[in-house]
Structure formats: C-alpha cells, structure tokens
Design an enzyme around this catalytic site. Structure first.
Site, PDB file in Angstrom:
ATOM      1  N   CYS A 195       0.820  -1.228   0.000  1.00  0.00           N
ATOM      2  CA  CYS A 195       0.000   0.000   0.000  1.00  0.00           C
ATOM      3  C   CYS A 195       0.849   1.270   0.000  1.00  0.00           C
ATOM      4  O   CYS A 195       0.360   2.342  -0.359  1.00  0.00           O
ATOM      5  CB  CYS A 195      -0.943   0.009   1.187  1.00  0.00           C
TER       6      CYS A 195
ATOM      7  N   HIS B  99      -3.149   7.586   1.794  1.00  0.00           N
ATOM      8  CA  HIS B  99      -3.549   6.256   1.320  1.00  0.00           C
ATOM      9  C   HIS B  99      -4.931   5.972   1.901  1.00  0.00           C
ATOM     10  O   HIS B  99      -5.200   6.258   3.068  1.00  0.00           O
ATOM     11  CB  HIS B  99      -2.540   5.216   1.790  1.00  0.00           C
TER      12      HIS B  99
ATOM     13  N   ASN C  16     -10.017   0.227  -0.626  1.00  0.00           N
ATOM     14  CA  ASN C  16      -8.557   0.287  -0.543  1.00  0.00           C
ATOM     15  C   ASN C  16      -7.982  -0.309  -1.832  1.00  0.00           C
ATOM     16  O   ASN C  16      -8.078  -1.513  -2.055  1.00  0.00           O
ATOM     17  CB  ASN C  16      -8.092  -0.508   0.685  1.00  0.00           C
TER      18      ASN C  16
HETATM   19  O1  UT7 Z   1      -3.834  -0.665   3.373  1.00  0.00           O
HETATM   20  C1  UT7 Z   1      -2.994  -1.412   4.159  1.00  0.00           C
HETATM   21  C2  UT7 Z   1      -3.243  -1.201   5.557  1.00  0.00           C
HETATM   22  N1  UT7 Z   1      -4.442  -1.875   5.998  1.00  0.00           N
HETATM   23  C3  UT7 Z   1      -5.171  -1.255   6.881  1.00  0.00           C
HETATM   24  O2  UT7 Z   1      -4.918  -0.141   7.216  1.00  0.00           O
HETATM   25  C4  UT7 Z   1      -6.291  -2.015   7.528  1.00  0.00           C
HETATM   26  C5  UT7 Z   1      -6.245  -1.760   9.009  1.00  0.00           C
HETATM   27  N2  UT7 Z   1      -7.278  -2.395   9.761  1.00  0.00           N
HETATM   28  C6  UT7 Z   1      -8.581  -1.993   9.682  1.00  0.00           C
HETATM   29  O3  UT7 Z   1      -8.913  -1.138   8.902  1.00  0.00           O
HETATM   30  C7  UT7 Z   1      -9.557  -2.605  10.641  1.00  0.00           C
HETATM   31  O4  UT7 Z   1      -8.866  -3.340  11.621  1.00  0.00           O
HETATM   32  C8  UT7 Z   1     -10.617  -3.485   9.970  1.00  0.00           C
HETATM   33  C9  UT7 Z   1     -11.572  -2.642   9.153  1.00  0.00           C
HETATM   34  C10 UT7 Z   1      -9.949  -4.538   9.109  1.00  0.00           C
HETATM   35  C11 UT7 Z   1     -11.453  -4.206  11.049  1.00  0.00           C
HETATM   36  O5  UT7 Z   1     -12.018  -3.243  11.936  1.00  0.00           O
HETATM   37  P1  UT7 Z   1     -11.896  -3.443  13.511  1.00  0.00           P
HETATM   38  O6  UT7 Z   1     -12.647  -2.358  14.141  1.00  0.00           O
HETATM   39  O7  UT7 Z   1     -10.425  -3.548  13.828  1.00  0.00           O
HETATM   40  O8  UT7 Z   1     -12.647  -4.794  13.724  1.00  0.00           O
HETATM   41  P2  UT7 Z   1     -12.094  -6.186  14.326  1.00  0.00           P
HETATM   42  O9  UT7 Z   1     -11.134  -6.824  13.383  1.00  0.00           O
HETATM   43  O10 UT7 Z   1     -11.640  -5.920  15.734  1.00  0.00           O
HETATM   44  O11 UT7 Z   1     -13.418  -7.038  14.346  1.00  0.00           O
HETATM   45  C12 UT7 Z   1     -14.547  -6.655  15.161  1.00  0.00           C
HETATM   46  C13 UT7 Z   1     -15.660  -7.659  14.933  1.00  0.00           C
HETATM   47  C14 UT7 Z   1     -15.195  -9.111  15.041  1.00  0.00           C
HETATM   48  O12 UT7 Z   1     -16.227  -9.833  15.684  1.00  0.00           O
HETATM   49  P3  UT7 Z   1     -16.126 -10.154  17.258  1.00  0.00           P
HETATM   50  O13 UT7 Z   1     -14.854 -10.909  17.436  1.00  0.00           O
HETATM   51  O14 UT7 Z   1     -16.113  -8.817  17.940  1.00  0.00           O
HETATM   52  O15 UT7 Z   1     -17.358 -10.962  17.495  1.00  0.00           O
HETATM   53  C15 UT7 Z   1     -15.095  -9.572  13.622  1.00  0.00           C
HETATM   54  O16 UT7 Z   1     -15.308 -10.945  13.477  1.00  0.00           O
HETATM   55  O17 UT7 Z   1     -16.184  -7.524  13.602  1.00  0.00           O
HETATM   56  C16 UT7 Z   1     -16.213  -8.795  12.966  1.00  0.00           C
HETATM   57  N3  UT7 Z   1     -16.033  -8.585  11.533  1.00  0.00           N
HETATM   58  C17 UT7 Z   1     -17.058  -8.337  10.700  1.00  0.00           C
HETATM   59  N4  UT7 Z   1     -18.368  -8.214  10.899  1.00  0.00           N
HETATM   60  C18 UT7 Z   1     -19.141  -7.927   9.840  1.00  0.00           C
HETATM   61  C19 UT7 Z   1     -14.871  -8.589  10.828  1.00  0.00           C
HETATM   62  N5  UT7 Z   1     -15.134  -8.337   9.532  1.00  0.00           N
HETATM   63  C20 UT7 Z   1     -16.468  -8.185   9.420  1.00  0.00           C
HETATM   64  C21 UT7 Z   1     -17.320  -7.887   8.353  1.00  0.00           C
HETATM   65  N6  UT7 Z   1     -18.644  -7.763   8.598  1.00  0.00           N
HETATM   66  N7  UT7 Z   1     -16.877  -7.711   7.096  1.00  0.00           N
END
Ligand code: UT7
Length: 325
Positions: free
Chosen positions: A115, A252, A282
């Site tokens: 990225c 980005h 992204n």
């Molecule tokens: O470009 C390169 C760099 N990449 C990035 O910058 C990405 C960085 N990370 C992020 O943007 C975020 O961490 C994400 C958008 C990927 C995830 O957001 P988050 O607030 O960190 O969520 P999480 O991974 O802590 O997940 C929270 C909950 C989980 O459920 P539980 O364990 O709380 O029951 C996940 O299983 O959300 C669940 N979850 C979803 N739910 C509905 C994960 N993906 C999804 C989804 N739809 N697509």
C-alpha cells in the site's frame, strides 16, 4: 541557488466499470453495509472484468495522465510502476505499460511496497530525475487486488478494490526552497518484524502459487496512525513547514477511521483531507494517485498548492511525500 525538482505536469486515473456495493457483498457473505461503513467508511469498490489485467488499468491511467499533462508518450524516459498484483511474476508490468504506450527507449520497472508502493515509486523517480539520469517520468500505482482476495474471508474481502492512477513528473530547475514547485521531500520507512501481519500466503519461491491476502486487521490498525504521523512530521521538519502550511492531505485510502485519527493527531483540518475510500475502497498502491486525480479534476488541488501524501501498508512499509503542485 538552483536545484532540479520533479515537477508534476499532470495526473490521471482509471477505474474498472463494474461497481461492487456493500449490499451486494452482504448478500454473499456474513457482513452488512452498516458494519463496513461504520468500521471503514467504504460504500463500494470497483472490480476488474475477467481478462482485464493490472497493465490494462495502468495503460489507461497513464494515457489519462499524459493527456492531462499535455505531453507526448515519446517524451517519457522512465516508468516506475508500483504494484503487488502484477500481470505475471515477470516480466515487470511496467514493460507492458511501456509497450502499450509505444515507448521503446528509457527504462521501465516495477516496485513493490504494497500500500506504500506509490510513495516509494514517487521517491524513486524523484531521485532519478534530480540526479539527471532521466528527464521525464510516469509514476504509476496500479492494482487488481480482487484477484488475490479470499472472497470467503469477510475480514479482508470487503476492504479492497481495483484501479490505477498515474503522475507525469518533469525534471525542472527551481530555486531550491519550499516555494519551489515539485517534490520537496520524501521519507520512506520499513520494519520487517511486522511482515506476517499483512501478507499473501503464496509466491513463486515459496508455494509456486499466487496465494491470498491475509491480514491481522486490528494489529495493522494499531500501528497505522503512529507510523503515518511520524513520517508526516519528518516531512514537516525537513521543509520547515507545519499543518497550517499544507493545502491538502492526500492519504492512502485504507480506512476512514485511520485517516481521521491521523489528521486529528497532526492538527490538519478535516476540510483539507481528500477522501475517496468511500467510493474506491482500498486500492493499495493505486489509492493516492486515484485520490489526486479526483481532487485535481474537481479543481480542489490547484497549481502551487502544497500537498502532503502519505501511506502505510504491508511489510510494514510507510512513507510521506510533500509536493508543491
Ligand atoms: O492498506 C494497508 C493497511 N491496511 C489497513 O490499514 C487495515 C487496518 N485495519 C482496519 O482497517 C480494521 O482493523 C478493519 C476494518 C480490518 C477491522 O475493523 P476493527 O474495528 O479492527 O474490527 P475487528 O477486526 O476488531 O473485528 C470486530 C468484529 C469481530 O467480531 P467479534 O470478534 O467482535 O465478534 C469480527 O469478526 O467484527 C467482525 N467482523 C465483521 N463483521 C461484519 C470482521 N469483519 C467483518 C465484516 N462484517 N466484514
């Protein structure tokens, strides 16, 4: 005192026709429009058609940038293409772009920093132009991340999209101060201790297959804001400028929450931030030149504006560039 700067002559972009909405994704996997918008700011992304390769997107973006710059493809002697989704393992996708543009002089190569690829490519081209090795460069970010996603992994497949963007840079004598036009400073960083937090589980040397993107999203998120703000502060320090001096922050586009938190930490006003993550998702190395093209086309970014670019991604890699348009 005069110095050579890499001055932006124009920019352009291309997005595949097909738009994939959050609602469509929610009909296929266990997710919702509400979750995706709240956690990322993404509403839709573009997906390349079957048979539409990274080089095809890149050639269209490059042609748009050349037209915007008002220069002929034959005047280009350097092509640096940032991608993690090349058409083939080799040759470089950049040579397909070179050939597609009818250029057979100068040099064309790919650069891979995920990225952060566009910032790394911009810094590389800038250094070649400033030494006099080349005179006019196309810097391209082009990706088809849809091809390396695991479409059953809701934690990653909702985040990414396809697209390409390009800049034309020209070596020009300038005064040697911060009122110069062109790339004023670039700052690149990497830390391989984090390499398994965002990676693809395949490759020619390891598995002889392409593999799929894997990410510990929360871990990436945790590091992103600090890394981004560090390299932006490096750019401010190197040019004796600050948040009030910049006209635009073009980050980005990974996650609106990361962008908002970085701007807030740096005291950059929200109205100075160019956001396209809602409509593009992204697009990895393509996201910055895509966002630049949007803000140039709608006349937000004008000649002489001071524009801060930043990115962070797999590796980890991260970087910034300060450009006077
Ligand atoms: O470009 C390169 C760099 N990449 C990035 O910058 C990405 C960085 N990370 C992020 O943007 C975020 O961490 C994400 C958008 C990927 C995830 O957001 P988050 O607030 O960190 O969520 P999480 O991974 O802590 O997940 C929270 C909950 C989980 O459920 P539980 O364990 O709380 O029951 C996940 O299983 O959300 C669940 N979850 C979803 N739910 C509905 C994960 N993906 C999804 C989804 N739809 N697509």
């Amino acid at each position: 005192m005069t110095t050579i700067r890499s001055v932006v002559l124009g920019c352009g972009s291309y997005l595949p026709e097909h738009i994939l909405t959050n609602a469509e994704l929610a009909s296929r996997i266990d997710t919702s429009d509400e979750w995706i918008v709240q956690r990322t700011g993404i509403r839709q992304r573009h997906i390349a058609a079957p048979g539409e390769f990274t080089s095809h997107l890149a050639i269209k973006a490059a042609k748009a940038a050349l037209a915007n710059a008002g220069v002929d493809a034959q005047s280009i002697d350097l092509i640096v293409l940032a991608t993690s989704t090349p058409d083939n393992t080799f040759p470089a996708t950049a040579v397909s772009v070179q050939n597609g543009l009818g250029i057979n002089h100068g040099a064309a190569f790919d650069l891979q920093a995920v990225c952060s690829g566009f910032i790394f490519a911009l810094a590389t081209a800038d250094n070649f132009l400033r030494t006099g090795a080349f005179k006019r460069a196309l810097v391209i970010g082009a990706e088809t991340f849809s091809r390396i996603l695991d479409w059953n992994d809701r934690g990653t497949c909702v985040l990414f999209g396809d697209g390409a963007g390009a800049l034309v840079l020209d070596a020009q004598p300038q005064q040697g101060n911060t009122s110069d036009r062109g790339v004023l400073t670039t700052h690149l960083r990497s830390d391989g201790r984090h390499k398994m937090k965002l990676y693809v589980d395949g490759g020619p040397s390891s598995t002889q297959s392409v593999g799929h993107l894997r990410m510990e999203g929360r871990e990436v998120f945790k590091h992103a804001v600090g890394m981004i703000t560090d390299v932006i502060e490096d750019a401010f320090k190197a040019t004796n400028t600050g948040p009030n001096d910049i006209d635009w922050l073009v980050p980005h586009q990974a996650n609106k929450r990361i962008i908002d938190a970085s701007a807030q930490k740096l005291h950059i006003a929200p109205q100075k931030v160019v956001l396209t993550v809602d409509s593009h998702g992204n697009t990895s190395a393509a996201s910055i030149p895509l966002a630049l093209s949007v803000a140039v086309a709608d006349k937000r970014i004008k000649p002489n504006d001071l524009v801060m670019l930043e990115a962070m991604g797999g590796g980890f890699t991260w970087g910034s560039a300060l450009v006077r348009w």
